[in-house]
Design a protein around this motif. Structure first.
Motif, PDB file in Angstrom:
ATOM      1  N   LEU A  40       0.838  -1.199   0.000  1.00 59.73           N
ATOM      2  CA  LEU A  40       0.000   0.000   0.000  1.00 59.73           C
ATOM      3  C   LEU A  40       0.872   1.248   0.000  1.00 59.73           C
ATOM      4  O   LEU A  40       0.480   2.278   0.552  1.00 59.73           O
ATOM      5  N   THR A  41       2.053   1.140  -0.589  1.00 59.98           N
ATOM      6  CA  THR A  41       2.925   2.307  -0.650  1.00 59.98           C
ATOM      7  C   THR A  41       2.426   3.264  -1.726  1.00 59.98           C
ATOM      8  O   THR A  41       1.777   2.845  -2.699  1.00 59.98           O
ATOM      9  N   PRO A  42       2.701   4.562  -1.577  1.00 59.44           N
ATOM     10  CA  PRO A  42       2.202   5.518  -2.572  1.00 59.44           C
ATOM     11  C   PRO A  42       2.723   5.259  -3.974  1.00 59.44           C
ATOM     12  O   PRO A  42       2.025   5.514  -4.951  1.00 59.44           O
ATOM     13  N   ASP A  43       3.955   4.739  -4.101  1.00 57.69           N
ATOM     14  CA  ASP A  43       4.505   4.525  -5.436  1.00 57.69           C
ATOM     15  C   ASP A  43       4.071   3.203  -6.053  1.00 57.69           C
ATOM     16  O   ASP A  43       4.314   2.961  -7.230  1.00 57.69           O
ATOM     17  N   ARG A  44       3.436   2.348  -5.262  1.00 58.57           N
ATOM     18  CA  ARG A  44       2.967   1.065  -5.792  1.00 58.57           C
ATOM     19  C   ARG A  44       1.542   0.808  -5.324  1.00 58.57           C
ATOM     20  O   ARG A  44       1.277  -0.092  -4.518  1.00 58.57           O
ATOM     21  N   PRO A  45       0.571   1.596  -5.771  1.00 58.83           N
ATOM     22  CA  PRO A  45      -0.812   1.348  -5.348  1.00 58.83           C
ATOM     23  C   PRO A  45      -1.315   0.036  -5.905  1.00 58.83           C
ATOM     24  O   PRO A  45      -0.999  -0.356  -7.028  1.00 58.83           O
ATOM     25  N   ALA A  46      -2.082  -0.673  -5.113  1.00 65.53           N
ATOM     26  CA  ALA A  46      -2.611  -1.965  -5.523  1.00 65.53           C
ATOM     27  C   ALA A  46      -4.054  -2.084  -5.065  1.00 65.53           C
ATOM     28  O   ALA A  46      -4.481  -1.420  -4.117  1.00 65.53           O
ATOM     29  N   GLN A  47      -4.817  -2.934  -5.765  1.00 65.93           N
ATOM     30  CA  GLN A  47      -6.211  -3.169  -5.440  1.00 65.93           C
ATOM     31  C   GLN A  47      -6.294  -4.337  -4.460  1.00 65.93           C
ATOM     32  O   GLN A  47      -6.034  -5.475  -4.828  1.00 65.93           O
ATOM     33  N   GLN A  51     -21.393 -12.414   8.064  1.00 67.42           N
ATOM     34  CA  GLN A  51     -21.306 -11.088   8.684  1.00 67.42           C
ATOM     35  C   GLN A  51     -19.846 -10.679   8.874  1.00 67.42           C
ATOM     36  O   GLN A  51     -19.491  -9.513   8.672  1.00 67.42           O
ATOM     37  N   ILE A  52     -19.002 -11.658   9.253  1.00 64.35           N
ATOM     38  CA  ILE A  52     -17.575 -11.350   9.389  1.00 64.35           C
ATOM     39  C   ILE A  52     -16.994 -10.964   8.030  1.00 64.35           C
ATOM     40  O   ILE A  52     -16.211 -10.010   7.904  1.00 64.35           O
ATOM     41  N   GLY A  53     -17.366 -11.723   6.968  1.00 63.20           N
ATOM     42  CA  GLY A  53     -16.872 -11.396   5.631  1.00 63.20           C
ATOM     43  C   GLY A  53     -17.326 -10.022   5.165  1.00 63.20           C
ATOM     44  O   GLY A  53     -16.538  -9.261   4.588  1.00 63.20           O
ATOM     45  N   ALA A  54     -18.601  -9.685   5.418  1.00 60.63           N
ATOM     46  CA  ALA A  54     -19.088  -8.366   5.026  1.00 60.63           C
ATOM     47  C   ALA A  54     -18.369  -7.261   5.795  1.00 60.63           C
ATOM     48  O   ALA A  54     -18.012  -6.213   5.226  1.00 60.63           O
ATOM     49  N   ALA A  55     -18.136  -7.484   7.100  1.00 60.23           N
ATOM     50  CA  ALA A  55     -17.402  -6.481   7.888  1.00 60.23           C
ATOM     51  C   ALA A  55     -15.973  -6.332   7.388  1.00 60.23           C
ATOM     52  O   ALA A  55     -15.435  -5.216   7.329  1.00 60.23           O
ATOM     53  N   LEU A  56     -15.334  -7.454   6.995  1.00 57.33           N
ATOM     54  CA  LEU A  56     -13.978  -7.369   6.466  1.00 57.33           C
ATOM     55  C   LEU A  56     -13.948  -6.616   5.146  1.00 57.33           C
ATOM     56  O   LEU A  56     -13.029  -5.823   4.887  1.00 57.33           O
ATOM     57  N   ASN A  57     -14.949  -6.813   4.303  1.00 60.80           N
ATOM     58  CA  ASN A  57     -15.026  -6.057   3.046  1.00 60.80           C
ATOM     59  C   ASN A  57     -15.176  -4.569   3.307  1.00 60.80           C
ATOM     60  O   ASN A  57     -14.555  -3.726   2.643  1.00 60.80           O
ATOM     61  N   ARG A  58     -16.025  -4.218   4.280  1.00 65.71           N
ATOM     62  CA  ARG A  58     -16.179  -2.791   4.609  1.00 65.71           C
ATOM     63  C   ARG A  58     -14.875  -2.207   5.142  1.00 65.71           C
ATOM     64  O   ARG A  58     -14.526  -1.067   4.809  1.00 65.71           O
ATOM     65  N   MET A  59     -14.175  -2.975   5.961  1.00 68.39           N
ATOM     66  CA  MET A  59     -12.896  -2.486   6.487  1.00 68.39           C
ATOM     67  C   MET A  59     -11.892  -2.284   5.357  1.00 68.39           C
ATOM     68  O   MET A  59     -11.168  -1.279   5.325  1.00 68.39           O
ATOM     69  N   ILE A  60     -11.840  -3.234   4.402  1.00 69.54           N
ATOM     70  CA  ILE A  60     -10.922  -3.088   3.272  1.00 69.54           C
ATOM     71  C   ILE A  60     -11.289  -1.866   2.443  1.00 69.54           C
ATOM     72  O   ILE A  60     -10.410  -1.118   1.987  1.00 69.54           O
ATOM     73  N   ASP A  61     -12.593  -1.633   2.258  1.00 63.80           N
ATOM     74  CA  ASP A  61     -13.022  -0.447   1.506  1.00 63.80           C
ATOM     75  C   ASP A  61     -12.572   0.835   2.204  1.00 63.80           C
ATOM     76  O   ASP A  61     -12.102   1.782   1.561  1.00 63.80           O
ATOM     77  N   GLN A  62     -12.719   0.858   3.531  1.00 60.16           N
ATOM     78  CA  GLN A  62     -12.323   2.058   4.274  1.00 60.16           C
ATOM     79  C   GLN A  62     -10.804   2.257   4.214  1.00 60.16           C
ATOM     80  O   GLN A  62     -10.329   3.383   4.059  1.00 60.16           O
ATOM     81  N   VAL A  63     -10.041   1.152   4.323  1.00 51.71           N
ATOM     82  CA  VAL A  63      -8.584   1.280   4.242  1.00 51.71           C
ATOM     83  C   VAL A  63      -8.175   1.771   2.861  1.00 51.71           C
ATOM     84  O   VAL A  63      -7.309   2.652   2.727  1.00 51.71           O
ATOM     85  N   ALA A  69     -10.029   3.512   0.773  1.00 50.46           N
ATOM     86  CA  ALA A  69     -10.419   4.909   0.616  1.00 50.46           C
ATOM     87  C   ALA A  69      -9.459   5.836   1.358  1.00 50.46           C
ATOM     88  O   ALA A  69      -9.062   6.890   0.837  1.00 50.46           O
ATOM     89  N   ALA A  70      -9.068   5.438   2.572  1.00 52.15           N
ATOM     90  CA  ALA A  70      -8.126   6.275   3.328  1.00 52.15           C
ATOM     91  C   ALA A  70      -6.773   6.332   2.625  1.00 52.15           C
ATOM     92  O   ALA A  70      -6.128   7.391   2.575  1.00 52.15           O
ATOM     93  N   HIS A  71      -6.338   5.189   2.064  1.00 52.60           N
ATOM     94  CA  HIS A  71      -5.060   5.190   1.359  1.00 52.60           C
ATOM     95  C   HIS A  71      -5.136   6.048   0.101  1.00 52.60           C
ATOM     96  O   HIS A  71      -4.177   6.775  -0.221  1.00 52.60           O
ATOM     97  N   ALA A  72      -6.259   5.980  -0.610  1.00 46.46           N
ATOM     98  CA  ALA A  72      -6.410   6.821  -1.801  1.00 46.46           C
ATOM     99  C   ALA A  72      -6.416   8.302  -1.422  1.00 46.46           C
ATOM    100  O   ALA A  72      -5.820   9.139  -2.110  1.00 46.46           O
ATOM    101  N   ALA A  73      -7.115   8.619  -0.319  1.00 45.53           N
ATOM    102  CA  ALA A  73      -7.121  10.018   0.127  1.00 45.53           C
ATOM    103  C   ALA A  73      -5.720  10.465   0.530  1.00 45.53           C
ATOM    104  O   ALA A  73      -5.322  11.600   0.247  1.00 45.53           O
ATOM    105  N   ARG A  74      -4.963   9.570   1.159  1.00 48.12           N
ATOM    106  CA  ARG A  74      -3.594   9.924   1.530  1.00 48.12           C
ATOM    107  C   ARG A  74      -2.746  10.150   0.287  1.00 48.12           C
ATOM    108  O   ARG A  74      -1.935  11.089   0.248  1.00 48.12           O
ATOM    109  N   ARG A  75      -2.910   9.287  -0.733  1.00 43.47           N
ATOM    110  CA  ARG A  75      -2.143   9.485  -1.968  1.00 43.47           C
ATOM    111  C   ARG A  75      -2.489  10.813  -2.627  1.00 43.47           C
ATOM    112  O   ARG A  75      -1.603  11.530  -3.108  1.00 43.47           O
ATOM    113  N   ARG A  76      -3.799  11.130  -2.636  1.00 45.47           N
ATOM    114  CA  ARG A  76      -4.183  12.412  -3.230  1.00 45.47           C
ATOM    115  C   ARG A  76      -3.604  13.572  -2.438  1.00 45.47           C
ATOM    116  O   ARG A  76      -3.141  14.560  -3.021  1.00 45.47           O
ATOM    117  N   GLY A  77      -3.621  13.467  -1.098  1.00 46.94           N
ATOM    118  CA  GLY A  77      -3.038  14.537  -0.285  1.00 46.94           C
ATOM    119  C   GLY A  77      -1.547  14.678  -0.507  1.00 46.94           C
ATOM    120  O   GLY A  77      -1.030  15.798  -0.638  1.00 46.94           O
TER     121      GLY A  77
END
Length: 447
Positions: free
Chosen positions: A153-160, A177-189, A191-199
């Protein structure tokens, strides 16, 4: 009892056993009022009743004629369940063997235990299969979590990052429910990483734009300061203009470092022909000596030529020069600074050591971060000497762009920086190494 009553005058008569129809192993006896057995026989299916010997008769002695069942062990015949009855002076004892009953009961117990064990085994296997089937999605969750942990998840090597499949993220089940919560957590991470890259991208763009805008006025200030310093006057050059020229030069260096960091964060420098680290290290020590004559400078070169590296020569020179300059600024006069060129495991290395007061342990993990400054435990000699906090940050950025590594270790009286770079694939051409010179020995001390 009825058969014995037919002959009351014969107390040892057991003729009723010969009438037939008795089970195999039936035991019958007649005894007197004292419980002494007078006669005893056992029925055998093959040859009829057979009399019992005295030892076996003794085992039946003393059975009360109360009509209750008693257990006696007859030698040679096994355990018997016997009952004694008495009426009108006639006392008769009858018994049946227990071995067949016990054998039958044992078989029933063994069969029941085997059946119960089989049922329990099948039930356990079924429960285990059902539990594994219900918990099978947890294996997918663990594999996906491990894959997400390995995703850079480094800025120079973004990955999906990976996601939990839809069947394993059904909110109708606990594992879903655990799988859905893990998907939401991955989405938030993500999104936060994308926002950090944009910043970070906005910050780099601002630094680059600001640096380019500052170049022109700084060049004008430096030019005017130089012009005024050369202007003739009765007292020579004005000290204020000399100070202006010095500060403009420092600010120009700061801007250039900011621009360099911004460019290195965007892409790697263009690769140029091979470079000799020994030449760059010698030039770095020569420049450091000219700006820090109050230090003791020492250059150590190996007896054999070091492997060449492929990279941007000017930027590598800037990275090597930043470390001696940092030691000069943050150590007191008289400190010995040693620059060693060598090779470790086939990788060219340059080490810069000094015997100054050392880097504080709390500062060591962030010593390569931009704008990091030492506390008073390492002597700073004013902003005019540098000390912007960008020198140590420029060096690791340049080394990382060249796939190298820079690390630091420090303790009171010994602080060391080590730069390791991959060797060039192109071998060194034959002949003397450029830059060593006939005046260079293995160790050179520059006072």
């Amino acid at each position: 009892m009825t058969g014995a009553a037919r002959h009351p005058s014969r107390p040892a008569d057991l003729a009723f056993l010969g009438t037939g129809g008795h089970p195999d192993g039936l035991l019958a006896a007649r005894f007197d009022t004292g419980g002494v057995v007078l006669a005893a026989e056992v029925v055998r299916a093959d040859d009829g009743p057979r009399p019992l010997r005295a030892a076996r008769c003794a085992a039946l002695t003393g059975v009360p004629d109360d009509g209750s069942a008693h257990t006696r062990t007859v030698p040679g015949l096994g355990a018997y369940r016997v009952t004694a009855l008495g009426a009108d002076g006639i006392r008769v004892l009858a018994g049946l063997p227990q071995d067949d009953v016990r054998h039958t009961l044992g078989q029933f117990v063994r069969i029941g235990a085997a059946a119960a064990g089989t049922v329990l085994l099948l039930a356990g296997a079924g429960c285990a299969l059902a539990v594994r089937r219900r918990l099978h999605p947890l294996g997918h969750l663990a594999a996906t979590a491990a894959e997400v942990a390995r995703t850079p998840l480094t800025p120079d090597r973004p990955a999906q990052p990976a996601r939990i499949p839809a069947p394993d993220a059904d909110p109708g089940t606990e594992t879903g429910q655990i799988g859905a919560a893990l998907n939401r957590m991955i989405d938030q991470v993500e999104a936060a990483h994308a926002a950090r890259r944009r910043g970070e991208e906005r910050v780099r763009r601002f630094i680059a734009d600001a640096g380019r805008e500052l170049r022109t006025p700084l060049a004008s200030i430096a030019g005017y300061a130089e012009l005024m310093n050369r202007a003739p006057g009765p007292g020579g050059a004005d000290p204020a203009w000399r100070r202006t020229g010095t500060e403009s030069a420092r600010l120009t260096g700061l801007v250039e470092n900011l621009l360099l960091l911004a460019r290195l964060a965007e892409d790697r420098p263009a690769q140029t022909p091979t470079v000799d680290l020994a030449v760059l290290a010698a030039e770095a020590v020569r420049n450091a000596r000219s700006t820090g004559p109050d230090h003791v400078w020492r250059l150590e070169l190996p007896p054999e030529p070091t492997p060449l590296v492929t990279g941007d020569g000017p930027r590598l020179k800037q990275a090597l020069s930043a470390l001696p300059a940092n030691a000069r600024v943050h150590t007191p006069p008289g400190t010995r600074v040693t620059v060693t060129v060598g090779s470790t495991a086939g990788r060219p290395t340059v080490r810069v050591r000094d015997d100054g007061p050392g880097i504080p342990p709390a500062l060591l993990p962030t010593v390569f971060d931009p704008f990091t400054r030492a506390d008073p435990s390492r002597t700073r000699r004013g902003l005019a000497e540098g000390g912007s906090g960008l020198g140590p940050a420029v060096a690791p950025a340049i080394e990382a762009a060249h796939r190298g590594r820079l690390d630091a270790r420090s303790e009171p009286g010994r602080t060391g920086f080590r730069i390791g770079l991959p060797a060039a694939r192109q071998p060194r051409p034959p002949g003397p190494a450029v830059g060593y010179g006939s005046a260079c020995s293995a160790q050179i001390t520059l006072p």
